[in-house]
Design an enzyme around this catalytic site. Structure first.
Site, PDB file in Angstrom:
ATOM      1  N   LYS A  16       0.837  -1.212   0.000  1.00 24.55           N
ATOM      2  CA  LYS A  16       0.000   0.000   0.000  1.00 24.55           C
ATOM      3  C   LYS A  16       0.867   1.254   0.000  1.00 24.55           C
ATOM      4  O   LYS A  16       0.586   2.217  -0.717  1.00 24.55           O
ATOM      5  CB  LYS A  16      -0.921   0.008   1.242  1.00 24.55           C
ATOM      6  CG  LYS A  16      -1.917  -1.137   1.254  1.00 24.55           C
ATOM      7  CD  LYS A  16      -2.716  -1.182   2.547  1.00 24.55           C
ATOM      8  CE  LYS A  16      -1.916  -1.547   3.773  1.00 24.55           C
ATOM      9  NZ  LYS A  16      -1.388  -2.914   3.806  1.00 24.55           N
ATOM     10  N   GLY A  40       3.130  -0.860   8.862  1.00 24.32           N
ATOM     11  CA  GLY A  40       4.484  -0.507   8.441  1.00 24.32           C
ATOM     12  C   GLY A  40       4.446  -0.384   6.940  1.00 24.32           C
ATOM     13  O   GLY A  40       4.198  -1.363   6.247  1.00 24.32           O
ATOM     14  N   HIS A  41       4.593   0.833   6.443  1.00 28.55           N
ATOM     15  CA  HIS A  41       4.485   1.066   5.003  1.00 28.55           C
ATOM     16  C   HIS A  41       5.844   1.490   4.451  1.00 28.55           C
ATOM     17  O   HIS A  41       6.476   2.415   4.960  1.00 28.55           O
ATOM     18  CB  HIS A  41       3.420   2.130   4.717  1.00 28.55           C
ATOM     19  CG  HIS A  41       2.051   1.712   5.174  1.00 28.55           C
ATOM     20  ND1 HIS A  41       0.962   2.545   5.158  1.00 28.55           N
ATOM     21  CD2 HIS A  41       1.598   0.534   5.664  1.00 28.55           C
ATOM     22  CE1 HIS A  41      -0.095   1.890   5.625  1.00 28.55           C
ATOM     23  NE2 HIS A  41       0.268   0.676   5.939  1.00 28.55           N
ATOM     24  N   GLN A 224      -3.361  -2.129   7.158  1.00 31.47           N
ATOM     25  CA  GLN A 224      -3.739  -3.546   7.284  1.00 31.47           C
ATOM     26  C   GLN A 224      -4.398  -4.031   5.979  1.00 31.47           C
ATOM     27  O   GLN A 224      -4.085  -3.510   4.928  1.00 31.47           O
ATOM     28  CB  GLN A 224      -4.659  -3.784   8.495  1.00 31.47           C
ATOM     29  CG  GLN A 224      -3.943  -3.653   9.839  1.00 31.47           C
ATOM     30  CD  GLN A 224      -3.763  -2.223  10.307  1.00 31.47           C
ATOM     31  OE1 GLN A 224      -4.711  -1.464  10.393  1.00 31.47           O
ATOM     32  NE2 GLN A 224      -2.552  -1.839  10.647  1.00 31.47           N
TER      33      GLN A 224
HETATM   34  P1  GDP Z   1       2.221  -2.126   3.093  1.00 34.54           P
HETATM   35  O1  GDP Z   1       2.115  -2.363   4.546  1.00 34.54           O
HETATM   36  O2  GDP Z   1       1.032  -2.599   2.338  1.00 34.54           O
HETATM   37  O3  GDP Z   1       2.594  -0.713   2.752  1.00 34.54           O
HETATM   38  O4  GDP Z   1       3.432  -3.042   2.584  1.00 34.54           O
HETATM   39  P2  GDP Z   1       4.871  -3.203   3.286  1.00 34.54           P
HETATM   40  O5  GDP Z   1       5.669  -2.010   3.001  1.00 34.54           O
HETATM   41  O6  GDP Z   1       4.708  -3.628   4.697  1.00 34.54           O
HETATM   42  O7  GDP Z   1       5.410  -4.477   2.535  1.00 34.54           O
HETATM   43  C1  GDP Z   1       5.585  -4.521   1.155  1.00 34.54           C
HETATM   44  C2  GDP Z   1       7.074  -4.827   0.884  1.00 34.54           C
HETATM   45  O8  GDP Z   1       7.231  -5.168  -0.475  1.00 34.54           O
HETATM   46  C3  GDP Z   1       7.979  -3.619   1.097  1.00 34.54           C
HETATM   47  O9  GDP Z   1       9.222  -4.061   1.538  1.00 34.54           O
HETATM   48  C4  GDP Z   1       8.077  -3.002  -0.301  1.00 34.54           C
HETATM   49  O10 GDP Z   1       9.289  -2.281  -0.486  1.00 34.54           O
HETATM   50  C5  GDP Z   1       8.065  -4.238  -1.139  1.00 34.54           C
HETATM   51  N1  GDP Z   1       7.467  -4.080  -2.487  1.00 34.54           N
HETATM   52  C6  GDP Z   1       6.404  -3.330  -2.858  1.00 34.54           C
HETATM   53  N2  GDP Z   1       6.102  -3.549  -4.164  1.00 34.54           N
HETATM   54  C7  GDP Z   1       7.008  -4.445  -4.612  1.00 34.54           C
HETATM   55  C8  GDP Z   1       7.208  -5.105  -5.865  1.00 34.54           C
HETATM   56  O11 GDP Z   1       6.482  -4.907  -6.823  1.00 34.54           O
HETATM   57  N3  GDP Z   1       8.250  -5.995  -5.936  1.00 34.54           N
HETATM   58  C9  GDP Z   1       9.062  -6.271  -4.878  1.00 34.54           C
HETATM   59  N4  GDP Z   1      10.030  -7.162  -5.055  1.00 34.54           N
HETATM   60  N5  GDP Z   1       8.895  -5.673  -3.682  1.00 34.54           N
HETATM   61  C10 GDP Z   1       7.876  -4.786  -3.546  1.00 34.54           C
HETATM   62  P1  IMO Z   2       0.123  -2.905   7.212  1.00 29.51           P
HETATM   63  O1  IMO Z   2      -0.592  -1.591   7.201  1.00 29.51           O
HETATM   64  C1  IMO Z   2       0.175  -7.104   8.381  1.00 29.51           C
HETATM   65  C2  IMO Z   2      -1.783  -8.126  12.164  1.00 29.51           C
HETATM   66  C3  IMO Z   2      -0.881  -8.615  13.283  1.00 29.51           C
HETATM   67  C4  IMO Z   2      -1.818  -9.574  13.981  1.00 29.51           C
HETATM   68  C5  IMO Z   2      -3.179  -8.875  13.865  1.00 29.51           C
HETATM   69  C6  IMO Z   2      -3.593  -8.078  15.096  1.00 29.51           C
HETATM   70  O2  IMO Z   2       1.592  -2.772   7.265  1.00 29.51           O
HETATM   71  O3  IMO Z   2      -0.374  -3.784   6.108  1.00 29.51           O
HETATM   72  P2  IMO Z   2      -2.773  -5.745  16.097  1.00 29.51           P
HETATM   73  O4  IMO Z   2      -1.424  -5.312  16.587  1.00 29.51           O
HETATM   74  O5  IMO Z   2      -3.317  -4.912  14.989  1.00 29.51           O
HETATM   75  O6  IMO Z   2      -3.763  -5.913  17.197  1.00 29.51           O
HETATM   76  O7  IMO Z   2      -2.520  -7.217  15.507  1.00 29.51           O
HETATM   77  O8  IMO Z   2      -3.062  -7.987  12.752  1.00 29.51           O
HETATM   78  N1  IMO Z   2      -1.416  -6.819  11.577  1.00 29.51           N
HETATM   79  C7  IMO Z   2      -0.820  -6.674  10.385  1.00 29.51           C
HETATM   80  N2  IMO Z   2      -0.366  -7.590   9.512  1.00 29.51           N
HETATM   81  N3  IMO Z   2       0.246  -5.799   8.081  1.00 29.51           N
HETATM   82  C8  IMO Z   2      -0.224  -4.868   8.938  1.00 29.51           C
HETATM   83  O9  IMO Z   2      -0.278  -3.554   8.630  1.00 29.51           O
HETATM   84  C9  IMO Z   2      -0.761  -5.288  10.176  1.00 29.51           C
HETATM   85  N4  IMO Z   2      -1.286  -4.647  11.237  1.00 29.51           N
HETATM   86  C10 IMO Z   2      -1.696  -5.598  12.077  1.00 29.51           C
HETATM   87  O10 IMO Z   2       0.261  -9.257  12.788  1.00 29.51           O
HETATM   88  O11 IMO Z   2      -1.904 -10.763  13.261  1.00 29.51           O
HETATM   89 MG    MG Z   3       3.169  -3.322   6.096  1.00 27.55          MG
END
Ligand code: GDP
Ligand code: IMO
Ligand code: MG
Length: 428
Positions: A16, A40-41, A224
């Site tokens: 995201k 965590g984005h 999430q």
């Molecule tokens: P979010 O929580 O939905 O914002 O996603 P996260 O940042 O937690 O996890 C997505 C992970 O995948 C991050 O480490 C991004 O840098 C990585 N990522 C996003 N898009 C791509 C992609 O198209 N290819 C690869 N290899 N990594 C990606």
């Molecule tokens: P983003 O925005 C993935 C999961 C936790 C746990 C459950 C409940 O980065 O996609 P909480 O601390 O919210 O009460 O935990 O939800 N969880 C996520 N899993 N990405 C997240 O956020 C999450 N935020 C919470 O691992 O299973």
């Molecule tokens: Mg994340």
């Protein structure tokens, strides 16, 4: 004017942050509407990585960012994040970051209770992030929460904290058998925190609403994923907020007539962190290979993410629950080395076919995935920038996802960097 909601369609971590950062180029305002620092984005721009937990991912694009009323905010984490990102040259003055006066404050006791509860549950734990998210939403629902507007009335704030902490300390000590917290020390700490955050605190609904009236573009950033939603997810293995697009309105204080599109972020396979059912989970070397190539470690807790094949039952559920208008498929490159790729099109339960995502955890735990198998492309696609230049089998995979979900794909991501993206339809 185009106001778009971005939501995760699976169990979070779909990418995201990357897509919000990309689309923020054309936005004027970016609003987080639920969750907290359980999120965590990750954004990567020209090789430089930024991770945010609370501050909307639009900040790198220098857009005005709002933390909406539906978010629960740990003020110590927010201040840390402001410092970290500021030290990297990002403007986080109160002109750029606005914090809703109605957002609820995560207090130290919320974190203590979250962790003590998980510990007590043992192998029945949810696998929360331990950030106090659930206990904070719990206090919101039981009308005992602290809001950021309370930082403007410190005498009232102190009174509220003293009253609630009597109960929290009793609970911590007598029920969980853990350490109690020092009420006056917490009050002193929060008096200082409040002073620092006061310039950011405002009525974000009014400010975003003014932008909408002017014809500005607004992006609503979900955290999430749909299957972690408190109403529609794999309850109780969910988070404590509503993660679906409908909550973009409630959690930021805008009306539904001002939303023009909903983009579902979809990983090209499935992952999940924490406990709970996961029908297409892989326990073999393919799962390990995806975990490694996709660097599937949580951005918040560093935990290994569980990996599995694409689950269309989940995506169909998300398409309906969120009213998805578009899909953004991420991490397609992670499948580059695979000979064959599977899509789960339905589940089998007690010999019967299940097309719709069941509510019962017990049922889900006993569902078997029914797969359709497609040939892989077995080549590196990270350099591809046009759909037509993708290997034929990658195009076929995407077209099949589009067909089965009945939703058009508008973005394809083939690497973590902002540049490693194909935009097939302009969204803003
Ligand atoms: P979010 O929580 O939905 O914002 O996603 P996260 O940042 O937690 O996890 C997505 C992970 O995948 C991050 O480490 C991004 O840098 C990585 N990522 C996003 N898009 C791509 C992609 O198209 N290819 C690869 N290899 N990594 C990606
Ligand atoms: P983003 O925005 C993935 C999961 C936790 C746990 C459950 C409940 O980065 O996609 P909480 O601390 O919210 O009460 O935990 O939800 N969880 C996520 N899993 N990405 C997240 O956020 C999450 N935020 C919470 O691992 O299973
Ligand atoms: Mg994340």
């Amino acid at each position: 004017m185009s106001n778009i909601v971005i939501v995760g369609t699976q169990w979070g971590d779909e990418g995201k942050g990357k897509v919000v950062d990309l689309l923020a180029e054309k936005a004027d305002h970016v609003v987080r509407f639920q969750g907290g620092n359980n999120a965590g984005h990750t954004m990567i721009v020209e090789g430089e990585q930024f991770i945010s937990h609370l501050i909307p991912s639009g900040i790198i694009q220098k857009k005005v960012c709002y933390i909406g009323n539906g978010v629960v905010v740990d003020p110590t984490v927010l201040l840390e994040e402001i410092d970290t990102l500021s030290s990297r040259g990002i403007d986080l003055s109160p002109k750029m970051l606005r914090l809703s006066e109605k957002a609820h404050v995560i207090m130290p006791y919320h974190k203590s209770i979250d962790n003590a509860r998980e510990l007590k549950k043992g192998d029945k734990k949810i696998g929360t992030t331990g950030r106090g998210i659930g206990p904070c939403y719990e206090d919101k629902a039981t009308r005992r929460g602290i809001r950021f507007c309370d930082f403007k009335e410190m005498d009232l704030f102190k009174e509220k904290v003293r009253s609630i902490m009597e109960e929290k300390n009793f609970y911590l000590e007598k029920f969980f058998g853990t350490d109690t917290l020092d009420t006056e020390a917490i009050i002193d700490e929060y008096v200082e925190i409040a002073k620092k955050l006061l310039p950011y605190i405002t009525d974000t609904s009014v400010e975003v609403g003014d932008g909408i009236k002017k014809g500005d573009n607004v992006l609503f950033e979900g955290a999430q994923g749909t299957h972690l939603d408190i109403e529609h997810g794999t309850y109780p293995y969910v988070t404590s907020s509503s993660t679906v697009s409908g909550n973009a309105c409630c959690g930021s204080g805008v009306g539904p007539k001002d939303i023009h599109g909903v983009v579902g972020i979809v990983k090209a396979y499935t992952t999940r962190v924490g406990e709970g059912p996961f029908v297409t989970e892989l326990f073999d070397e393919i799962g390990t290979a995806i975990q490694k190539k996709g660097a599937e470690f949580g951005a918040t807790t560093g935990r290994k993410r569980r990996c599995g094949w694409f689950d269309m039952v989940i995506l169909r559920n998300s398409a309906r629950l969120n009213g998805l208008t578009d899909l953004a498929i991420t991490k397609l490159d992670v499948l580059d080395d695979l000979k064959e790729i599977k899509i789960c099109t339905s589940y089998k339960y007690n010999g019967e076919s299940i097309e719709n995502f069941p509510a019962s955890i017990k049922t889900l735990e006993n569902c078997e995935p029914v797969y359709e198998t497609m040939p892989g492309w077995e080549e590196d696609i990270t350099g591809v920038r046009k759909f037509e230049d993708l290997p034929e089998n990658a195009q076929k995979y995407l077209k099949r996802l589009e067909e089965l979900s009945e939703t058009r794909i508008s973005i394809v991501s083939v690497g973590p960097d902002r540049e490693e993206t194909m935009v097939l339809n302009d969204l803003m």
